[in-house]
Design a protein around this motif. Sequence first.
Motif, mmCIF file in Angstrom:
data_model
loop_
_atom_site.group_PDB
_atom_site.id
_atom_site.type_symbol
_atom_site.label_atom_id
_atom_site.label_comp_id
_atom_site.label_asym_id
_atom_site.label_seq_id
_atom_site.Cartn_x
_atom_site.Cartn_y
_atom_site.Cartn_z
ATOM 1 N N THR A 1 0.834 -1.208 0.000
ATOM 2 C CA THR A 1 0.000 0.000 0.000
ATOM 3 C C THR A 1 0.865 1.254 0.000
ATOM 4 N N ILE B 1 -1.184 0.186 13.567
ATOM 5 C CA ILE B 1 -1.486 -1.157 13.075
ATOM 6 C C ILE B 1 -0.290 -2.065 13.365
ATOM 7 N N HIS C 1 1.812 -5.228 12.315
ATOM 8 C CA HIS C 1 2.040 -6.002 11.096
ATOM 9 C C HIS C 1 2.714 -7.333 11.426
ATOM 10 N N LEU D 1 -6.960 1.634 23.617
ATOM 11 C CA LEU D 1 -8.240 0.991 23.258
ATOM 12 C C LEU D 1 -8.182 -0.500 23.612
ATOM 13 N N SER E 1 -4.344 0.700 3.539
ATOM 14 C CA SER E 1 -5.238 -0.459 3.594
ATOM 15 C C SER E 1 -6.661 -0.089 4.020
ATOM 16 N N ARG F 1 -12.136 2.712 7.273
ATOM 17 C CA ARG F 1 -11.367 3.470 6.276
ATOM 18 C C ARG F 1 -11.389 2.685 4.978
ATOM 19 N N LYS G 1 -14.945 6.264 13.965
ATOM 20 C CA LYS G 1 -14.566 5.205 14.901
ATOM 21 C C LYS G 1 -13.062 4.908 14.843
ATOM 22 N N MET H 1 -9.035 8.909 11.433
ATOM 23 C CA MET H 1 -9.842 9.470 10.358
ATOM 24 C C MET H 1 -10.366 10.863 10.695
HETATM 25 O O1 TXA Z 1 -1.790 0.427 4.451
HETATM 26 C C1 TXA Z 1 -1.688 0.725 5.647
HETATM 27 O O2 TXA Z 1 -2.580 0.461 6.472
HETATM 28 C C2 TXA Z 1 -0.383 1.411 6.098
HETATM 29 C C3 TXA Z 1 0.769 0.426 5.911
HETATM 30 C C4 TXA Z 1 2.071 0.940 6.449
HETATM 31 O O3 TXA Z 1 0.448 -0.811 6.485
HETATM 32 N N1 TXA Z 1 -0.502 1.839 7.455
HETATM 33 C C5 TXA Z 1 -1.281 2.886 7.827
HETATM 34 O O4 TXA Z 1 -1.225 3.172 9.177
HETATM 35 O O5 TXA Z 1 -1.947 3.520 7.057
HETATM 36 P P1 TXA Z 1 -1.762 4.537 9.795
HETATM 37 O O6 TXA Z 1 -1.317 4.509 11.202
HETATM 38 O O7 TXA Z 1 -1.310 5.673 8.962
HETATM 39 O O8 TXA Z 1 -3.317 4.395 9.779
HETATM 40 C C6 TXA Z 1 -3.965 3.480 10.652
HETATM 41 C C7 TXA Z 1 -5.431 3.800 10.772
HETATM 42 C C8 TXA Z 1 -5.690 5.066 11.571
HETATM 43 O O9 TXA Z 1 -6.790 5.776 11.001
HETATM 44 C C9 TXA Z 1 -6.052 4.514 12.948
HETATM 45 O O10 TXA Z 1 -6.866 5.412 13.687
HETATM 46 C C10 TXA Z 1 -6.784 3.232 12.585
HETATM 47 O O11 TXA Z 1 -6.090 2.734 11.467
HETATM 48 N N2 TXA Z 1 -6.718 2.233 13.676
HETATM 49 C C11 TXA Z 1 -5.630 1.535 14.100
HETATM 50 N N3 TXA Z 1 -5.952 0.764 15.151
HETATM 51 C C12 TXA Z 1 -7.265 0.942 15.412
HETATM 52 C C13 TXA Z 1 -8.194 0.453 16.394
HETATM 53 N N4 TXA Z 1 -7.827 -0.419 17.318
HETATM 54 N N5 TXA Z 1 -9.477 0.904 16.338
HETATM 55 C C14 TXA Z 1 -9.868 1.783 15.392
HETATM 56 N N6 TXA Z 1 -9.038 2.297 14.446
HETATM 57 C C15 TXA Z 1 -7.762 1.894 14.466
#
Ligand code: TXA
Length: 339
Positions: A36, A66, A68, A116, A182, A196, A226, A230
């Motif tokens: 991604t 996230i 991985h 969370l 993603s 998302r 949520k 976002m």
């Molecule tokens: O494609 C992707 O997902 C990339 C690559 C590097 O894997 N990663 C990415 O991570 O876009 P980031 O941190 O930029 O975005 C993660 C999103 C954020 O909007 C975050 O709030 C949401 O995922 N998120 C992560 N954990 C969550 C949770 N437990 N509950 C709700 N939302 C969560």
Amino acid sequence: TKRWDVTNNNDHSKLRIEEAARMLKAGQTVAFPTETVYGLGADATSEDAVAKIFQAKGRPQDNPLIAHVATKEQLQKLVQDIPSYVDKLIDTFSPGPITFVLPSNGACADNVTAGLSTVGVRIPDHPVAQELLKTCTIPIAAPSANLSGKPSPTTADHVWEDLQGKISGIVDGGPTGVGLESTVIDCSQSIPIILRPGGITKEQLELVVGHVMVDPALANEQEKPKAPGMKYTHYSPEVPLWVVSGTVDKLREIVEKERKRGKRVGVLASTETANILEVKPTMNLGSTIQEIATNLYDGLRKFKQSDVDLIICEAFPEQDIGQAVMNRLRKAATQYIEA
Ligand code: TXA
Ligand code: MG
């Protein structure tokens, strides 16, 4: 900041990835390619290592990361029991551009989940990410490897631009493919909810599990999203961005009007539109919506650095990954014009 070139995938690449993995295991931050966007990784089980990610990106503390992993077995070690519909989704779409939000079992450090009770987990489908994660064996927390508020990086140069001197290393695996982050899907309840939009669409998910909901906040700015991330204006270039839906003639009218006012206008458009429009500078994002997704962030970054005062981007059809493209454009736009 160390930089390892693994683009030609030879014996050197293997050694370089091993070195990157050692640094991750030692609690350092390393950026790496996924299918991604590039991620900024750190040991997801170490609070101290994860803190370095927030520090380097300038990321708000309430935005979870996230985790991985390379395999489904590793994924299972981070979450509570996996419901059978989620099992099906994982088997169908992972490895791939999808993140599952599931009840955490506490294996990840508290700052990964921002306190969370759920954790986002993803198995990326990129040979370099796979090799790195397999070599590490530990789960790697990784947000997109950009400074908070900038477009996500789709090349190692983008990461370098934003984070050089602030992180331990970058694994350069060439440009990423999908180009947008993603799909994030909340699977902590009986019906999955898309938080998302991304590489895997609602329609694809519904073929496997029947009903899929969409976070109401995606359609209505008044709702609280949520996914904590976002709520931020993401991906916004430093130059104002107008997104215009309507005919090519309307688009040209708006461009010309702003030019007459003395603004230097840069246009982002599909090949088809670019060819009819014939204004300069126009960045041609490609002819298919997939190509447009792949090239969008690079386009936004390039115009931000060039001498334009205003970026005008056409609105694209919301089909397939077009849903994710328009979600990102709406969030980045300073104005949305229906011409
Ligand atoms: O494609 C992707 O997902 C990339 C690559 C590097 O894997 N990663 C990415 O991570 O876009 P980031 O941190 O930029 O975005 C993660 C999103 C954020 O909007 C975050 O709030 C949401 O995922 N998120 C992560 N954990 C969550 C949770 N437990 N509950 C709700 N939302 C969560
Ligand atoms: Mg991000």
